[in-house]
Design a protein around this motif. Sequence first.
Motif, PDB file in Angstrom:
ATOM      1  N   ALA A 166      29.180  52.381  37.102  1.00  0.00           N
ATOM      2  CA  ALA A 166      29.518  51.429  38.192  1.00  0.00           C
ATOM      3  C   ALA A 166      30.957  51.701  38.810  1.00  0.00           C
ATOM      4  N   ARG A 168      33.686  50.547  41.955  1.00  0.00           N
ATOM      5  CA  ARG A 168      34.344  49.413  42.652  1.00  0.00           C
ATOM      6  C   ARG A 168      34.447  49.876  44.141  1.00  0.00           C
ATOM      7  N   MET A 197      25.724  51.948  39.550  1.00  0.00           N
ATOM      8  CA  MET A 197      25.818  50.579  40.260  1.00  0.00           C
ATOM      9  C   MET A 197      27.335  50.198  40.878  1.00  0.00           C
ATOM     10  N   LEU A 198      27.447  49.177  41.581  1.00  0.00           N
ATOM     11  CA  LEU A 198      28.626  48.784  42.268  1.00  0.00           C
ATOM     12  C   LEU A 198      29.171  47.639  41.247  1.00  0.00           C
ATOM     13  N   ASN A 199      30.399  47.414  40.948  1.00  0.00           N
ATOM     14  CA  ASN A 199      30.710  46.147  40.427  1.00  0.00           C
ATOM     15  C   ASN A 199      32.090  45.632  40.683  1.00  0.00           C
ATOM     16  N   LEU A 206      29.046  44.355  48.249  1.00  0.00           N
ATOM     17  CA  LEU A 206      27.874  44.897  47.360  1.00  0.00           C
ATOM     18  C   LEU A 206      26.768  44.796  48.473  1.00  0.00           C
ATOM     19  N   MET A 210      24.408  48.050  49.216  1.00  0.00           N
ATOM     20  CA  MET A 210      23.122  48.372  48.457  1.00  0.00           C
ATOM     21  C   MET A 210      22.155  49.188  48.922  1.00  0.00           C
ATOM     22  N   GLY A 222      23.785  46.384  40.622  1.00  0.00           N
ATOM     23  CA  GLY A 222      25.143  45.786  40.949  1.00  0.00           C
ATOM     24  C   GLY A 222      25.585  44.353  40.454  1.00  0.00           C
ATOM     25  N   TRP A 260      19.936  42.035  46.764  1.00  0.00           N
ATOM     26  CA  TRP A 260      20.019  43.425  46.427  1.00  0.00           C
ATOM     27  C   TRP A 260      18.915  43.773  45.845  1.00  0.00           C
TER      28      TRP A 260
END
Length: 299
Positions: A166, A168, A197-199, A206, A210, A222, A260
């Motif tokens: 993940a 950022r 992922m993105l976090n 986000l 996505m 995410g 998402w």
Amino acid sequence: MTSIALLDGGLGQEIYRRAHSVSSPLWSVAVMLEQPDIVSAVHADFIRAGARTLTLNTYAATPTRLREQNMFEQFAAIHRQAFQVLERAIEETGVQVDIAGCLPPLTGSYRGQPARSFEDLRDEYALIVQRQARADVFLIETITNTLEARAACAAAQESGKPYGMAFRLEADGRLRSGETLAEAVSAVRDDGPTAVMLNCCDPEVLTAAMPELVALYPRAGGYANAFKSVESMAQGGSVDALEARPDISPEAYTAQVRQWLADGARVVGGCCEITPGHIRNMAEALSVDFELVPFSQMG
């Protein structure tokens, strides 16, 4: 019915909020050392809310950060305790969940490119993986540069367990290092993470990113934060200065998560300031259309 992995929420921040008397650079790890029952209670609340993958409370317990506090001799003990408090919560709730090992930025959140070699970073991540060998899966999270990402992936790969990667993103859609999302995904593609992922981004960041992430990697996901700003932390400030956004209600967050999923995400959850209440609202809303499963059981 499509299966999606439902992670927990902002574990560290929820623990820290409940421990009114603790203020420490080690954040929720310091709470665990003084008041472990709080950590078990938070884990249990996330499980009861519907989370099916629970992360160890070790985000701040990297060798680098412990050495800065002259506490490296407690590295093994802290990790043992993190398993104990989570396993207590799992036993108490009686729900089958994944235990996720935590591979965070080694020095601190929201920093740029570290002035270290790939080998040095990989070896430190390998120490963490070794201490978390009992985990079912690993989550590499809040990563802001591809050097640290590749090093963490290399260490996670050695475990033979499923793992998520993940990143950022900043408001401009790039990593703090200046690298693009496409460059970030390309850097870890050959390592073969289970999901990219993105976090710990703003939900809006986000949401905007996505569709691109889904196009770049076969399994995406995410989990956003609800901070007003992280700039004080990025400049080396205390977690105590962070504030939650009042507009990110459980219902508002679930609406973002639905977008998402509509764009193709298959792993969702929450980061800092996303509470058990947010996760409960998500689980209840999403279970109508999706099968909510642990990270290791995604279709």
